[in-house]
Enzyme design. Structure first.
Site, short mmCIF file in Angstrom:
data_model
loop_
_atom_site.label_atom_id
_atom_site.label_comp_id
_atom_site.label_asym_id
_atom_site.label_seq_id
_atom_site.Cartn_x
_atom_site.Cartn_y
_atom_site.Cartn_z
N GLY A 109 0.62 -1.09 -0.45
CA GLY A 109 0.35 -0.32 0.33
C GLY A 109 0.57 1.19 -0.08
O GLY A 109 0.62 2.32 -0.95
N CYS A 168 4.94 5.73 16.73
CA CYS A 168 6.26 6.45 17.75
C CYS A 168 6.96 6.01 17.15
O CYS A 168 7.46 5.48 15.70
CB CYS A 168 6.32 4.48 18.29
SG CYS A 168 7.59 4.78 19.48
N SER A 195 -3.76 -3.29 -0.35
CA SER A 195 -2.96 -3.91 0.10
C SER A 195 -2.76 -5.47 0.70
O SER A 195 -4.39 -5.11 1.29
CB SER A 195 -2.13 -2.80 1.48
OG SER A 195 -1.27 -4.29 2.64
N ALA A 196 -2.74 -6.05 -0.19
CA ALA A 196 -2.96 -8.30 0.64
C ALA A 196 -2.83 -8.58 2.23
O ALA A 196 -3.83 -9.01 2.11
CB ALA A 196 -2.02 -8.66 -0.18
N HIS A 197 -1.96 -7.71 2.93
CA HIS A 197 -1.50 -8.15 3.90
C HIS A 197 -2.88 -7.34 5.12
O HIS A 197 -3.43 -7.78 6.09
CB HIS A 197 -0.48 -8.02 4.69
CG HIS A 197 0.32 -6.54 5.36
ND1 HIS A 197 -0.19 -6.20 6.55
CD2 HIS A 197 0.28 -5.68 4.37
CE1 HIS A 197 0.22 -4.52 6.34
NE2 HIS A 197 0.51 -4.09 4.92
N1 PLP Z 1 -2.81 3.14 3.93
C1 PLP Z 1 -3.40 2.65 5.30
C2 PLP Z 1 -4.66 3.39 4.95
C3 PLP Z 1 -2.75 1.55 6.16
O1 PLP Z 1 -3.59 1.13 7.06
C4 PLP Z 1 -1.22 1.59 5.63
C5 PLP Z 1 -0.78 0.55 6.88
O2 PLP Z 1 -1.26 0.21 7.45
C6 PLP Z 1 -0.96 1.94 4.75
C7 PLP Z 1 -1.81 2.31 3.66
C8 PLP Z 1 0.73 1.26 4.50
O3 PLP Z 1 0.03 -0.33 3.56
P1 PLP Z 1 1.17 -1.51 3.82
O4 PLP Z 1 1.39 -2.01 4.83
O5 PLP Z 1 1.03 -2.09 2.40
O6 PLP Z 1 2.45 -0.70 2.88
#
Ligand code: PLP
Length: 370
Positions: free
Chosen positions: A71, A313, A188-190
């Protein structure tokens, strides 16, 4: 710990067993998707199969899906590479948007964490040139869902481009890019039962922009580098399961709502942030006044319960969450917030354990002086 309780799905979601099988199956296959021989063609088929499933998750054609390394990369591709004279991002975006567009104008939100549409309209009316707007579909800390289709209408009226970070929303609410009417959407996959380190950028039409990563001609020249075939295969499987599992979200919402009722009953001055707005079914952001988030986190960790602080943090210092501050929550209350996030493997025993441990922390820290 065998009886650990995992309530941090918004940080990362447990891999679904079917996804693990898809990943292992792909790892066992040798072949670069760019190779013309049969091994390469099989790898290519795995990638294109996944592209179709991820497209279905977002309601778009497979050709609109560009695979990325997550993401963060998808957000950076848009915020750093799409040409615009000015950028506007909501004050509650994830750091991967805020840091990628450090010079952007911040769009305010209400006390419930919903974008102020009148401010967006006014700021766009005052801007000249091409404006790129970025507003997330659902917030990672509070779960508050933004009225993206309304935001898109305002953007269209002013000729602005719209990017939407749907990383937390995907798999928890239905996504239809045509209804949302966005130009770019990040996934984002995870966060939906897939592996870490793989994501996608969904594009409307044939948008042209300079790639963030240069090199080979993969992903229709928008993202160079050999595809993460196993990760992409896992993403495709997770996307399909997420679409099928949307029906389970009513169960998750009922668990979350019952948990919040018990928290409010046990601690009447507990603040549940964003509860007055439409929210993701799985997310609860709750403050325990007077008790710093780190104290709660450590006590809960000792009790075998994994949740997150509603704060970030950085360089050893815990800062109050920018999301809660943008909603007008005071520093101290924001510094006592926890994010509890549920998902496909969460059951009532998990939320019961959290409620018991959290109320025990409250009792211990609010003992009358003897
Ligand atoms: N956007 C949002 C709203 C998120 O919560 C996160 C991850 O916590 C991300 C983007 C980033 O995604 P990735 O962990 O796949 O880089």
């Amino acid at each position: 710990m065998t009886d650990a309780v995992y309530l941090d799905y918004n940080a990362t979601t447990p891999l679904r067993p079917e996804v693990r099988d898809a990943i292992v199956g792909a790892l066992d296959h040798v072949g670069n998707p760019s190779s013309v021989h049969r091994f390469g063609r099989t790898a290519r088929r795995m990638v294109e199969d996944a592209r179709e499933r991820v497209g279905a998750l977002a309601g778009v054609a497979p050709t609109q899906v560009i695979f990325t390394g997550g993401g963060t990369e998808a957000n950076n591709m848009v915020l750093r590479c799409v040409p615009a004279t000015r950028r506007m991002v909501s004050a509650i975006e994830h750091d991967s948007v805020l840091q990628a567009a450090a010079d952007a104008d911040l769009l305010p939100v209400s006390a419930d964490g919903v974008l102020d549409l009148a401010s967006l309209d006014r700021m766009l009316a005052e801007a000249s040139g091409t404006v790129l707007v970025s507003v997330m579909l659902a917030n990672n800390e509070t779960g508050v869902i933004q009225p993206v289709a309304d935001i898109a209408r305002i953007c269209r009226a002013h000729g602005a481009l719209l990017h939407c970070d749907a990383v937390q929303a995907a798999g928890r609410i239905a996504i239809d890019c045509a209804l949302l009417d966005v130009d770019f959407l990040s996934l984002s996959a995870h966060k939906l039962g897939g592996p870490q380190g793989v994501g996608a950028l969904v594009l409307r039409g044939d948008r042209v922009f300079d790639p963030l990563l240069r090199g080979g001609g993969q992903e229709r020249r928008r993202r160079a580098g050999t595809e993460n075939v196993a990760g992409i295969a896992g993403f495709g499987c997770a996307a399909e399961l997420a679409v099928r599992g949307l029906g389970d979200q009513d169960r998750v919402a009922a668990l979350r709502d019952a948990m919040e009722d018990r928290l409010r009953t046990a601690v009447p001055d507990a603040g549940i942030h964003g509860a007055g707005a439409p929210r993701l079914p799985n997310t609860c952001c709750v403050s325990m006044p007077g008790v710093p988030s780190e104290t709660q986190l450590m006590a809960l960790d000792l009790a075998g319960i994994a949740v997150s602080a509603g704060s970030a943090c950085s360089s050893g210092k815990v800062k109050a969450s920018h999301v809660l501050l943008a909603m007008g929550v005071g520093e101290e209350e924001a510094g006592s917030a926890l994010r509890v996030s549920l998902g496909w493997a969460t059951g009532p025993a998990d939320t019961d354990r959290f409620v018991e441990a959290w109320t025990a922390v409250h009792r211990r820290t609010h003992r009358p002086a003897s």
